[in-house]
Scaffold this motif. Structure first.
Motif, mmCIF file in Angstrom:
data_model
loop_
_atom_site.group_PDB
_atom_site.id
_atom_site.type_symbol
_atom_site.label_atom_id
_atom_site.label_comp_id
_atom_site.label_asym_id
_atom_site.label_seq_id
_atom_site.Cartn_x
_atom_site.Cartn_y
_atom_site.Cartn_z
ATOM 1 N N LEU A 138 0.827 -1.208 0.000
ATOM 2 C CA LEU A 138 0.000 0.000 0.000
ATOM 3 C C LEU A 138 0.861 1.259 0.000
ATOM 4 N N ALA A 139 1.916 1.282 0.797
ATOM 5 C CA ALA A 139 2.786 2.465 0.859
ATOM 6 C C ALA A 139 3.412 2.739 -0.503
ATOM 7 N N GLY A 140 3.894 1.696 -1.158
ATOM 8 C CA GLY A 140 4.504 1.877 -2.469
ATOM 9 C C GLY A 140 3.514 2.356 -3.507
ATOM 10 N N LEU A 141 2.338 1.775 -3.515
ATOM 11 C CA LEU A 141 1.325 2.177 -4.493
ATOM 12 C C LEU A 141 0.811 3.587 -4.210
ATOM 13 N N ARG A 142 0.679 3.934 -2.946
ATOM 14 C CA ARG A 142 0.267 5.307 -2.610
ATOM 15 C C ARG A 142 1.328 6.316 -3.055
ATOM 16 N N ALA A 143 2.602 5.959 -2.878
ATOM 17 C CA ALA A 143 3.679 6.848 -3.311
ATOM 18 C C ALA A 143 3.641 7.014 -4.826
ATOM 19 N N LEU A 144 3.418 5.932 -5.550
ATOM 20 C CA LEU A 144 3.286 6.026 -7.012
ATOM 21 C C LEU A 144 2.118 6.922 -7.405
ATOM 22 N N ALA A 145 1.005 6.772 -6.710
ATOM 23 C CA ALA A 145 -0.177 7.584 -7.025
ATOM 24 C C ALA A 145 0.107 9.059 -6.781
ATOM 25 N N ARG A 146 0.822 9.380 -5.696
ATOM 26 C CA ARG A 146 1.166 10.781 -5.428
ATOM 27 C C ARG A 146 2.109 11.310 -6.517
ATOM 28 N N GLU A 147 3.044 10.453 -6.943
ATOM 29 C CA GLU A 147 4.000 10.854 -7.986
ATOM 30 C C GLU A 147 3.267 11.117 -9.303
#
Length: 150
Positions: A138-147
């Protein structure tokens, strides 16, 4: 329960690039969701009830700092009974999650003395190890979404 917990918790629209990225790896999605369902919601929970499983997952999700995942586990049903057995399971979960190298045979023996079978103990241990994977995913996917939003 939604079809895919990670997609649900991400809360992104179906046409979002991160959702599309996840859908390019259907086997990874299927295995992650299957592990979640088998560890948390098995048809035959054995001697480790669904409520106990949710309580273990909740503890680990809270310790890992993912409020959305913790809320999901909190909402999975009635809280596990406040018993010596549940206290021992939660202590075991905290130890395995925070310092697995300190887990010793006596920890396993204590759970067995409370009525857990080897199958139950393995299921609890797998679940305790699985929740941090979910948190990292989840943390990785959320970071991608913010990027992607920037």
């Amino acid at each position: 329960m939604t079809e895919d917990l990670i997609d649900h918790l991400l809360g992104l629209p179906p046409d979002h690039p991160v959702v599309a990225l996840r859908h390019r790896r259907p086997e990874a999605r299927r295995h992650a969701e299957g592990a979640f369902r088998e560890l948390l919601l098995p048809a035959d929970p054995g001697g480790l009830s669904h409520a106990e499983r949710a309580a273990l997952a909740l503890l680990v999700a809270e310790r890992e700092g993912d409020a959305d995942l913790a809320a999901q586990y909190r909402a999975m049903g009635p809280a596990a009974a406040d018993t010596p057995r549940m206290a021992a399971l939660l202590d075991y979960a905290a130890k395995v999650a925070l310092a697995p190298e300190t887990t010793v045979q006596a920890d396993i023996d204590a759970l067995a003395a409370l009525g857990l079978t080897p199958r139950d103990i393995v299921a609890a241990t797998q679940l305790i190890a699985f929740v941090p994977y979910q948190v990292r995913m989840l943390a990785g996917l959320r970071a991608l979404a913010r990027e992607k939003a920037a």
